[in-house]
Design an enzyme around this catalytic site. Structure first.
Site, PDB file in Angstrom:
ATOM      1  N   ARG A  28       0.842  -1.199   0.000  1.00 16.79           N
ATOM      2  CA  ARG A  28       0.000   0.000   0.000  1.00 16.79           C
ATOM      3  C   ARG A  28       0.878   1.251   0.000  1.00 16.79           C
ATOM      4  O   ARG A  28       1.883   1.315   0.685  1.00 16.79           O
ATOM      5  CB  ARG A  28      -0.923   0.021   1.211  1.00 16.79           C
ATOM      6  CG  ARG A  28      -1.912  -1.121   1.197  1.00 16.79           C
ATOM      7  CD  ARG A  28      -3.206  -0.800   1.918  1.00 16.79           C
ATOM      8  NE  ARG A  28      -4.038  -1.989   1.965  1.00 16.79           N
ATOM      9  CZ  ARG A  28      -4.838  -2.371   0.976  1.00 16.79           C
ATOM     10  NH1 ARG A  28      -4.925  -1.654  -0.111  1.00 16.79           N
ATOM     11  NH2 ARG A  28      -5.560  -3.473   1.092  1.00 16.79           N
ATOM     12  N   ASP A  29       0.464   2.232  -0.794  1.00 20.20           N
ATOM     13  CA  ASP A  29       1.152   3.521  -0.833  1.00 20.20           C
ATOM     14  C   ASP A  29       0.892   4.243   0.487  1.00 20.20           C
ATOM     15  O   ASP A  29      -0.254   4.284   0.950  1.00 20.20           O
ATOM     16  CB  ASP A  29       0.634   4.342  -2.017  1.00 20.20           C
ATOM     17  CG  ASP A  29       1.486   5.547  -2.325  1.00 20.20           C
ATOM     18  OD1 ASP A  29       1.727   6.370  -1.414  1.00 20.20           O
ATOM     19  OD2 ASP A  29       1.894   5.693  -3.487  1.00 20.20           O
ATOM     20  N   HIS A  99       8.134   1.667 -10.459  1.00 18.23           N
ATOM     21  CA  HIS A  99       6.954   1.226  -9.720  1.00 18.23           C
ATOM     22  C   HIS A  99       5.695   1.506 -10.514  1.00 18.23           C
ATOM     23  O   HIS A  99       5.603   2.481 -11.239  1.00 18.23           O
ATOM     24  CB  HIS A  99       6.880   1.841  -8.316  1.00 18.23           C
ATOM     25  CG  HIS A  99       6.934   3.332  -8.263  1.00 18.23           C
ATOM     26  ND1 HIS A  99       8.082   4.061  -8.490  1.00 18.23           N
ATOM     27  CD2 HIS A  99       5.973   4.243  -7.981  1.00 18.23           C
ATOM     28  CE1 HIS A  99       7.831   5.347  -8.351  1.00 18.23           C
ATOM     29  NE2 HIS A  99       6.546   5.483  -8.045  1.00 18.23           N
ATOM     30  N   HIS A 101       1.660   2.089 -10.189  1.00 20.76           N
ATOM     31  CA  HIS A 101       0.568   2.463  -9.289  1.00 20.76           C
ATOM     32  C   HIS A 101      -0.704   1.751  -9.734  1.00 20.76           C
ATOM     33  O   HIS A 101      -1.071   1.815 -10.901  1.00 20.76           O
ATOM     34  CB  HIS A 101       0.295   3.968  -9.360  1.00 20.76           C
ATOM     35  CG  HIS A 101       1.400   4.843  -8.905  1.00 20.76           C
ATOM     36  ND1 HIS A 101       1.429   5.408  -7.655  1.00 20.76           N
ATOM     37  CD2 HIS A 101       2.513   5.280  -9.539  1.00 20.76           C
ATOM     38  CE1 HIS A 101       2.509   6.154  -7.534  1.00 20.76           C
ATOM     39  NE2 HIS A 101       3.180   6.094  -8.673  1.00 20.76           N
TER      40      HIS A 101
END
Length: 113
Positions: A28-29, A99, A101
């Site tokens: 999780r961000d 990365h 998202h």
């Protein structure tokens, strides 16, 4: 300075890990822009899409299939989601470790790092 995503992959920095295998880690961000905001990173350090090598095509495909599986796991596959790679400073990349998202649900803010 150590790459924060490399530290997460190595277990040296804390994150809410949702998935891990021999090629990628998903978590999780910590600064989500929407109700669901997950980052999928290669376990091997790659600065950005610009530094990928010809042999990395399978890794990118694996990242996309991992995102799809996580969307199902999170219950957002049916309603829809967004996948984003930011590349370089002008593309909004703030952490120089490739990365992906995975974003879904109501947006809470509008910047992606």
């Amino acid at each position: 300075m150590t790459c924060i995503f490399c530290a997460i992959v190595a277990g040296e920095a804390q994150a809410t890990i949702l998935y891990r295998d021999e090629r990628v880690t998903a978590f999780r961000d910590i600064h989500p822009v929407a109700a669901t905001h997950i980052l999928i990173v290669p376990n091997r350090h790659i600065d950005s899409l610009n530094t990928l090598e010809d042999g990395d095509a399978d890794l990118l495909a694996h990242m996309l299939f991992t995102a799809r599986a996580l969307a199902v796991q999170e219950g957002v596959a049916g309603s829809g989601y967004r996948l984003v790679f930011n590349t370089g400073a002008d593309g909004g990349q703030t952490i120089y470790h490739l990365h992906l998202h995975l974003i879904a649900g109501k947006f809470t803010r509008f910047t992606l790092g």
